[in-house]
Design an enzyme around this catalytic site. Structure first.
Site, PDB file in Angstrom:
ATOM      1  N   ASP A 171       1.246   2.957  -7.160  1.00 31.02           N
ATOM      2  CA  ASP A 171       0.362   1.645  -6.776  1.00 31.02           C
ATOM      3  C   ASP A 171      -0.501   1.784  -7.774  1.00 31.02           C
ATOM      4  O   ASP A 171      -1.356   2.599  -8.188  1.00 31.02           O
ATOM      5  CB  ASP A 171       0.197   2.197  -5.409  1.00 31.02           C
ATOM      6  CG  ASP A 171      -0.777   0.381  -5.016  1.00 31.02           C
ATOM      7  OD1 ASP A 171      -0.010  -0.403  -4.518  1.00 31.02           O
ATOM      8  OD2 ASP A 171      -1.927   0.865  -4.102  1.00 31.02           O
ATOM      9  N   ASP A 182      -3.821  -1.046  -7.535  1.00 28.01           N
ATOM     10  CA  ASP A 182      -4.971  -1.111  -6.966  1.00 28.01           C
ATOM     11  C   ASP A 182      -5.452  -0.163  -5.450  1.00 28.01           C
ATOM     12  O   ASP A 182      -4.403   0.579  -4.772  1.00 28.01           O
ATOM     13  CB  ASP A 182      -5.302  -2.318  -6.073  1.00 28.01           C
ATOM     14  CG  ASP A 182      -5.169  -3.261  -7.170  1.00 28.01           C
ATOM     15  OD1 ASP A 182      -5.405  -3.689  -7.916  1.00 28.01           O
ATOM     16  OD2 ASP A 182      -4.432  -4.727  -6.765  1.00 28.01           O
TER      17      ASP A 182
END
Length: 342
Positions: A26, A28
């Protein structure tokens, strides 16, 4: 799907970057926040890549194109090609393309990431409900997305046009704190129309399928900061996961996690890719990891010992998850977490 209920974090005798061929990262809250690299991310990813691990960046943020994301990562010191980036815009565009004719018009409520992904699948992005779209797609459009875009979505949906959403993350991390994500915007349209969108992003299977198709991963490790997207997505895809504590998840949420939100491994940040993971062992009525032992009392979790903070958290996870079984632990872990400074 039938899976064994996880009751403790697993150990690994070798660095995770060797135990798995591909890290599905991922962005963010894991690699960067508010555009700036998170501490230790650049160095850790460089070392993992240098050791032969393939790095793929999997994001529910549909605003930016893979080219833009790759350029940003490269500027941060993480050399990245556009093909290493998989977005929820790509996943939702594939989902739409499987249900509408080639070349069909799709009303876009969001940013350029959606438009590029739709064109990649041979679909035509349009801007108005009056352009005769056969589908509506909604993705994160940034903080400046005009309110009138939601009205366009409502007009089309009210005429019976099917509605798709890239993802439903209610919040995203930023440099100044937690802010509304695409899920909050989806709720605006849902409330106004009473409709339900088809959703592609994490934790749902269209995103996992898109990731596997684009990376060819054989032994993937999902790396994320969110229990309800990254970790649940790994659970749904039946692959292992590493939770890093650099984003939105805190210790209390981790201890209360139901089975689909329990990660395989827990670490402070991306340095966890470069190390083995300590075993959590049953000891008497409790669980020991490193110098800590955790037990589940009648109304709260207890923690004794000292040592590495993360070992204490791993021991607490084992006590909480075992006590909860297939449910969510309701025991008070506040005092034990405070002892760890979490």
């Amino acid at each position: 799907m039938s899976q064994t209920v996880r009751t403790r974090p697993e150990g690994s005798g070798q660095p995770l970057s060797r135990a798995y061929d591909t890290a599905l990262l991922d962005l963010d809250g894991v690699v960067y926040a508010g555009g700036s690299a998170i501490a230790h991310a650049v160095e850790s990813l460089g070392t993992a890549r240098g050791g032969g691990m393939h790095l793929a960046y999997v994001t529910n943020n549909a605003l930016r194109t893979p080219d833009t994301v790759a350029e940003h990562l490269t500027e941060l010191g993480i050399p990245t090609e556009a093909g290493d980036v998989i977005t929820s815009a790509q996943a939702v565009a594939r989902l739409i393309s499987e249900q509408v004719p080639a070349g069909a018009r799709v009303l876009v409520i969001g940013g350029d990431g959606l438009r590029v992904a739709l064109r990649e699948r041979g679909l035509e992005p349009v801007e108005s409900a009056d352009d005769d779209p056969v589908a509506v797609v909604q993705g994160y459009g940034g903080p400046e997305l005009p309110w009138g875009r939601f009205a366009e979505a409502c007009y089309a949906i009210g005429r019976g046009v099917p509605w798709f959403a890239s993802n439903t993350d209610l919040t995203i991390p930023s440099a100044r704190g937690i802010v509304p994500g695409n899920g909050a915007a989806v709720e605006v349209v849902r409330i106004a129309t009473g409709a339900e969108p088809q959703v592609a992003g994490k934790p749902l299977t269209p995103m996992h399928r898109e990731t596997v198709l684009r990376t060819g991963a054989e032994r993937p490790l999902v790396v994320g900061d969110r229990l309800d997207t990254d970790i649940e997505g790994a659970f749904n895809g039946e692959v292992d996961s590493l939770l890093v504590l650099t984003g939105v998840t805190d210790g209390a949420q981790l201890l209360a996690a139901p089975p689909q939100h329990r990660p395989t491994y827990v670490d402070a940040d991306l340095r966890g890719l470069l190390t083995g993971q300590p075993e959590v062992v049953e000891e008497g009525e409790g669980f020991r990891c490193g110098g800590w032992t955790a037990t589940a009392g009648s109304d709260r979790l207890e923690l004794e010992g000292d040592g590495e903070v993360l070992d204490g958290l791993r021991a607490l996870c084992a006590a909480a998850w075992t006590a909860a079984g297939a449910g969510s632990c309701g025991l008070d872990g506040g005092k034990a977490l405070a002892r760890l400074g979490l």
